[in-house]
Motif scaffolding. Structure first.
Motif, PDB file in Angstrom:
ATOM      1  N   ARG A   1     -22.946 127.645  37.211  1.00 50.41           N
ATOM      2  CA  ARG A   1     -23.417 128.568  38.051  1.00 50.41           C
ATOM      3  C   ARG A   1     -22.654 129.760  38.018  1.00 50.41           C
ATOM      4  NH1 ARG A   1     -21.277 125.813  42.797  1.00 50.41           N
ATOM      5  NH2 ARG A   1     -21.894 127.422  44.222  1.00 50.41           N
ATOM      6  N   LEU A   2     -21.229 129.730  37.542  1.00 50.26           N
ATOM      7  CA  LEU A   2     -20.710 130.873  37.286  1.00 50.26           C
ATOM      8  C   LEU A   2     -21.261 131.737  36.266  1.00 50.26           C
ATOM      9  CD1 LEU A   2     -17.948 132.694  37.481  1.00 50.26           C
ATOM     10  CD2 LEU A   2     -17.164 131.171  35.519  1.00 50.26           C
ATOM     11  N   GLU A   3     -21.565 131.227  35.259  1.00 52.72           N
ATOM     12  CA  GLU A   3     -22.505 132.010  34.115  1.00 52.72           C
ATOM     13  C   GLU A   3     -23.727 132.882  34.546  1.00 52.72           C
ATOM     14  OE1 GLU A   3     -22.756 129.161  31.087  1.00 52.72           O
ATOM     15  OE2 GLU A   3     -20.715 129.385  30.447  1.00 52.72           O
ATOM     16  N   ALA A   4     -24.456 131.901  35.233  1.00 45.31           N
ATOM     17  CA  ALA A   4     -25.627 132.329  36.061  1.00 45.31           C
ATOM     18  C   ALA A   4     -25.395 133.607  36.929  1.00 45.31           C
ATOM     19  CB  ALA A   4     -26.680 131.356  36.634  1.00 45.31           C
ATOM     20  N   ALA A   5     -24.035 133.520  37.767  1.00 43.91           N
ATOM     21  CA  ALA A   5     -23.721 134.429  38.698  1.00 43.91           C
ATOM     22  C   ALA A   5     -23.349 135.729  37.908  1.00 43.91           C
ATOM     23  CB  ALA A   5     -22.765 133.892  39.752  1.00 43.91           C
ATOM     24  N   LEU A   6     -22.668 135.560  36.901  1.00 42.34           N
ATOM     25  CA  LEU A   6     -22.089 136.852  36.128  1.00 42.34           C
ATOM     26  C   LEU A   6     -23.579 137.466  35.476  1.00 42.34           C
ATOM     27  CD1 LEU A   6     -19.044 135.261  34.627  1.00 42.34           C
ATOM     28  CD2 LEU A   6     -19.296 136.846  36.269  1.00 42.34           C
ATOM     29  N   GLU A   7     -24.490 136.554  34.921  1.00 43.15           N
ATOM     30  CA  GLU A   7     -25.825 137.263  34.505  1.00 43.15           C
ATOM     31  C   GLU A   7     -26.631 138.020  35.604  1.00 43.15           C
ATOM     32  OE1 GLU A   7     -28.356 138.032  31.502  1.00 43.15           O
ATOM     33  OE2 GLU A   7     -26.303 137.170  31.217  1.00 43.15           O
ATOM     34  N   ALA A   8     -26.471 137.279  36.570  1.00 40.29           N
ATOM     35  CA  ALA A   8     -27.640 137.826  37.561  1.00 40.29           C
ATOM     36  C   ALA A   8     -26.780 139.180  38.326  1.00 40.29           C
ATOM     37  CB  ALA A   8     -27.956 136.948  38.804  1.00 40.29           C
ATOM     38  N   GLY A   9     -25.358 139.061  38.428  1.00 39.96           N
ATOM     39  CA  GLY A   9     -24.932 140.158  39.169  1.00 39.96           C
ATOM     40  C   GLY A   9     -25.270 140.297  40.613  1.00 39.96           C
ATOM     41  N   GLU A  10     -25.892 139.341  41.273  1.00 37.90           N
ATOM     42  CA  GLU A  10     -26.073 139.473  42.703  1.00 37.90           C
ATOM     43  C   GLU A  10     -26.423 137.994  43.000  1.00 37.90           C
ATOM     44  OE1 GLU A  10     -29.350 142.062  42.577  1.00 37.90           O
ATOM     45  OE2 GLU A  10     -30.895 140.273  42.522  1.00 37.90           O
ATOM     46  N   GLY A  11     -26.411 137.919  44.514  1.00 37.03           N
ATOM     47  CA  GLY A  11     -26.447 136.335  44.924  1.00 37.03           C
ATOM     48  C   GLY A  11     -25.282 135.921  45.716  1.00 37.03           C
ATOM     49  N   LEU A  12     -25.269 134.852  46.088  1.00 38.24           N
ATOM     50  CA  LEU A  12     -24.058 134.325  46.887  1.00 38.24           C
ATOM     51  C   LEU A  12     -23.022 133.923  45.775  1.00 38.24           C
ATOM     52  CD1 LEU A  12     -22.212 133.274  49.332  1.00 38.24           C
ATOM     53  CD2 LEU A  12     -23.699 131.044  49.253  1.00 38.24           C
ATOM     54  N   ASP A  13     -23.315 133.237  44.815  1.00 36.65           N
ATOM     55  CA  ASP A  13     -22.396 132.815  44.006  1.00 36.65           C
ATOM     56  C   ASP A  13     -21.648 134.342  43.143  1.00 36.65           C
ATOM     57  OD1 ASP A  13     -22.851 130.346  44.433  1.00 36.65           O
ATOM     58  OD2 ASP A  13     -24.039 129.845  42.334  1.00 36.65           O
ATOM     59  N   ALA A  14     -22.403 135.094  42.960  1.00 34.49           N
ATOM     60  CA  ALA A  14     -21.970 136.329  42.393  1.00 34.49           C
ATOM     61  C   ALA A  14     -20.967 137.023  43.429  1.00 34.49           C
ATOM     62  CB  ALA A  14     -23.200 137.429  42.010  1.00 34.49           C
ATOM     63  N   GLU A  15     -21.325 137.000  44.595  1.00 32.13           N
ATOM     64  CA  GLU A  15     -20.552 137.499  45.583  1.00 32.13           C
ATOM     65  C   GLU A  15     -19.070 136.757  45.771  1.00 32.13           C
ATOM     66  OE1 GLU A  15     -23.307 137.520  48.887  1.00 32.13           O
ATOM     67  OE2 GLU A  15     -23.852 139.413  48.350  1.00 32.13           O
ATOM     68  N   ILE A  16     -19.306 135.196  45.768  1.00 30.82           N
ATOM     69  CA  ILE A  16     -17.984 134.462  45.678  1.00 30.82           C
ATOM     70  C   ILE A  16     -17.134 134.755  44.799  1.00 30.82           C
ATOM     71  CG2 ILE A  16     -17.330 131.956  45.526  1.00 30.82           C
ATOM     72  CD1 ILE A  16     -18.396 132.734  48.402  1.00 30.82           C
ATOM     73  N   VAL A  17     -17.726 134.996  43.521  1.00 28.31           N
ATOM     74  CA  VAL A  17     -16.983 134.987  42.454  1.00 28.31           C
ATOM     75  C   VAL A  17     -16.260 136.809  42.490  1.00 28.31           C
ATOM     76  CG1 VAL A  17     -16.824 135.713  39.837  1.00 28.31           C
ATOM     77  CG2 VAL A  17     -18.188 133.749  40.647  1.00 28.31           C
ATOM     78  N   LEU A  18     -16.783 137.529  43.002  1.00 27.28           N
ATOM     79  CA  LEU A  18     -16.236 138.815  43.118  1.00 27.28           C
ATOM     80  C   LEU A  18     -15.326 138.838  44.123  1.00 27.28           C
ATOM     81  CD1 LEU A  18     -16.378 142.054  42.330  1.00 27.28           C
ATOM     82  CD2 LEU A  18     -18.225 142.009  44.343  1.00 27.28           C
ATOM     83  N   LEU A  19     -15.569 138.148  45.109  1.00 29.42           N
ATOM     84  CA  LEU A  19     -14.294 137.852  46.371  1.00 29.42           C
ATOM     85  C   LEU A  19     -13.320 137.231  45.651  1.00 29.42           C
ATOM     86  CD1 LEU A  19     -13.458 137.613  49.242  1.00 29.42           C
ATOM     87  CD2 LEU A  19     -14.632 135.401  49.220  1.00 29.42           C
TER      88      LEU A  19
END
Length: 134
Positions: free
Chosen positions: A94-112
């Motif tokens: 999920r982390l890797e997918a979030a970093l790849e996509a750069g958007e979505g809830l998981d990406a926002e959580i990582v950025l937070l």
């Protein structure tokens, strides 16, 4: 952005809101004590979860968010000790997918978590996690 109705309590006279209790439980379940995440970060995470929804997030929405937050904060080794290899693999994906996509809830959580200075240095280095200006 804080979800309306979220409450951290007031001088012990009023209890924490259900959404904060659910996120605290999800963090504990993933091996991260909730006190290690600031109330502001937890409120922001709940706000992100509620974004674009007419109703409150369902109870089932909290464990995946808690797991991702715990993975970010604990790093891979500690998260694996607490959760086992299967959950580690799922959350890492999920982390890797979030970093790849750069958007979505998981990406926002990582950025937070990054802005709250709660991403484990090992993960920052391995994935070159950083916030881009602009």
């Amino acid at each position: 952005m804080v979800k309306r109705g979220s409450s951290i309590g007031f001088f012990g006279m009023f209890g924490r809101s259900q959404d904060l209790r659910r996120l605290d439980a999800a963090l504990r379940e993933a091996g991260l004590h909730p006190v290690q995440v600031s109330e502001g970060a937890k409120l922001a995470a709940i706000g992100l979860m509620a974004s674009g929804r007419a109703a409150d997030p369902p109870a089932t929405a909290y464990p995946p968010v808690g797991a991702l937050m715990a993975y970010c904060a604990l790093g891979e080794e500690a998260f694996a000790r607490e959760n086992g290899g299967e959950r580690l693999s799922e959350t890492r994906g999920r982390l890797e997918a979030a970093l790849e996509a750069g958007e979505g809830l998981d990406a926002e959580i990582v950025l937070l978590m990054l802005h709250a200075n709660l991403v484990h240095p090992e993960l920052v280095e391995r994935y070159d996690i950083r916030a881009e200006e602009g």
